[in-house]
Design a protein around this motif. Structure first.
Motif, PDB file in Angstrom:
ATOM      1  N   UNK A  17      47.520 -30.083 -25.442  1.00  0.00           N
ATOM      2  CA  UNK A  17      47.979 -28.709 -25.264  1.00  0.00           C
ATOM      3  C   UNK A  17      47.894 -28.302 -23.791  1.00  0.00           C
ATOM      4  N   UNK A  18      46.810 -28.653 -23.143  1.00  0.00           N
ATOM      5  CA  UNK A  18      46.620 -28.309 -21.732  1.00  0.00           C
ATOM      6  C   UNK A  18      47.633 -29.041 -20.858  1.00  0.00           C
ATOM      7  N   UNK A  19      47.872 -30.316 -21.152  1.00  0.00           N
ATOM      8  CA  UNK A  19      48.842 -31.085 -20.364  1.00  0.00           C
ATOM      9  C   UNK A  19      50.240 -30.496 -20.539  1.00  0.00           C
ATOM     10  N   UNK A  20      50.602 -30.154 -21.772  1.00  0.00           N
ATOM     11  CA  UNK A  20      51.926 -29.572 -22.014  1.00  0.00           C
ATOM     12  C   UNK A  20      52.078 -28.250 -21.274  1.00  0.00           C
ATOM     13  N   UNK A  21      51.030 -27.445 -21.308  1.00  0.00           N
ATOM     14  CA  UNK A  21      51.070 -26.163 -20.601  1.00  0.00           C
ATOM     15  C   UNK A  21      51.213 -26.390 -19.100  1.00  0.00           C
ATOM     16  N   UNK A  22      50.540 -27.389 -18.579  1.00  0.00           N
ATOM     17  CA  UNK A  22      50.581 -27.636 -17.136  1.00  0.00           C
ATOM     18  C   UNK A  22      51.984 -28.060 -16.710  1.00  0.00           C
ATOM     19  N   UNK A  23      52.707 -28.741 -17.596  1.00  0.00           N
ATOM     20  CA  UNK A  23      54.070 -29.152 -17.259  1.00  0.00           C
ATOM     21  C   UNK A  23      55.008 -27.958 -17.203  1.00  0.00           C
ATOM     22  N   UNK A  24      54.701 -26.919 -17.980  1.00  0.00           N
ATOM     23  CA  UNK A  24      55.561 -25.739 -17.979  1.00  0.00           C
ATOM     24  C   UNK A  24      55.250 -24.793 -16.828  1.00  0.00           C
ATOM     25  N   UNK A  25      54.022 -24.775 -16.389  1.00  0.00           N
ATOM     26  CA  UNK A  25      53.602 -23.768 -15.407  1.00  0.00           C
ATOM     27  C   UNK A  25      53.349 -24.342 -14.023  1.00  0.00           C
ATOM     28  N   UNK A  26      53.325 -25.660 -13.898  1.00  0.00           N
ATOM     29  CA  UNK A  26      52.981 -26.319 -12.646  1.00  0.00           C
ATOM     30  C   UNK A  26      51.545 -26.052 -12.210  1.00  0.00           C
ATOM     31  N   UNK A  27      50.727 -25.580 -13.132  1.00  0.00           N
ATOM     32  CA  UNK A  27      49.290 -25.511 -12.855  1.00  0.00           C
ATOM     33  C   UNK A  27      48.730 -26.929 -12.851  1.00  0.00           C
ATOM     34  N   UNK A  28      47.570 -27.070 -12.304  1.00  0.00           N
ATOM     35  CA  UNK A  28      46.892 -28.365 -12.311  1.00  0.00           C
ATOM     36  C   UNK A  28      45.530 -28.235 -12.973  1.00  0.00           C
ATOM     37  N   UNK A  29      45.532 -28.116 -14.285  1.00  0.00           N
ATOM     38  CA  UNK A  29      44.248 -27.930 -14.946  1.00  0.00           C
ATOM     39  C   UNK A  29      43.467 -29.229 -15.067  1.00  0.00           C
ATOM     40  N   UNK A  30      42.183 -29.098 -14.970  1.00  0.00           N
ATOM     41  CA  UNK A  30      41.291 -30.218 -15.224  1.00  0.00           C
ATOM     42  C   UNK A  30      40.231 -29.782 -16.217  1.00  0.00           C
ATOM     43  N   UNK A  31      39.462 -30.747 -16.679  1.00  0.00           N
ATOM     44  CA  UNK A  31      38.394 -30.440 -17.636  1.00  0.00           C
ATOM     45  C   UNK A  31      37.113 -31.117 -17.184  1.00  0.00           C
ATOM     46  N   UNK A  32      36.020 -30.411 -17.402  1.00  0.00           N
ATOM     47  CA  UNK A  32      34.721 -30.986 -17.112  1.00  0.00           C
ATOM     48  C   UNK A  32      34.231 -31.761 -18.321  1.00  0.00           C
ATOM     49  N   UNK A  33      33.989 -33.058 -18.137  1.00  0.00           N
ATOM     50  CA  UNK A  33      33.519 -33.906 -19.243  1.00  0.00           C
ATOM     51  C   UNK A  33      32.129 -33.490 -19.696  1.00  0.00           C
TER      52      UNK A  33
END
Ligand SMILES: [Zn+2]
Length: 70
Positions: A17-33
């Motif tokens: 979901x986060x990756x798909x959203x990032x493709x639409x918004x050009x955001x660069x989200x990451x996650x802390x493991x």
């Protein structure tokens, strides 16, 4: 392949979901493991960025995480 321990909140469903959203918004989200916090400003292939929430160098780009858990 070394697989850092993932926080239980990091699921394939959530990361997709986060990756798909990032493709639409050009955001660069990451996650802390370590703590599961989402963090902006990560390249898709980011590794070992410092987490703003817990201070651990455990933030990976969303696409990088997906490769690790998918
Ligand atoms: Zn964290």
């Amino acid at each position: 392949m070394s697989n850092p321990k993932m926080h239980p909140s990091i699921t394939v469903e959530r990361v997709v979901e986060i990756v798909e959203r990032s493709h639409m918004t050009l955001d660069n989200p990451g996650l802390c493991c370590r703590c599961g916090e989402e963090q902006d400003g990560c390249e898709p292939d980011a590794r070992d960025y410092t987490c703003e929430a817990c201070g651990e160098a455990a933030v990976y780009g969303a696409e990088e995480i997906l490769l690790m858990i998918a």
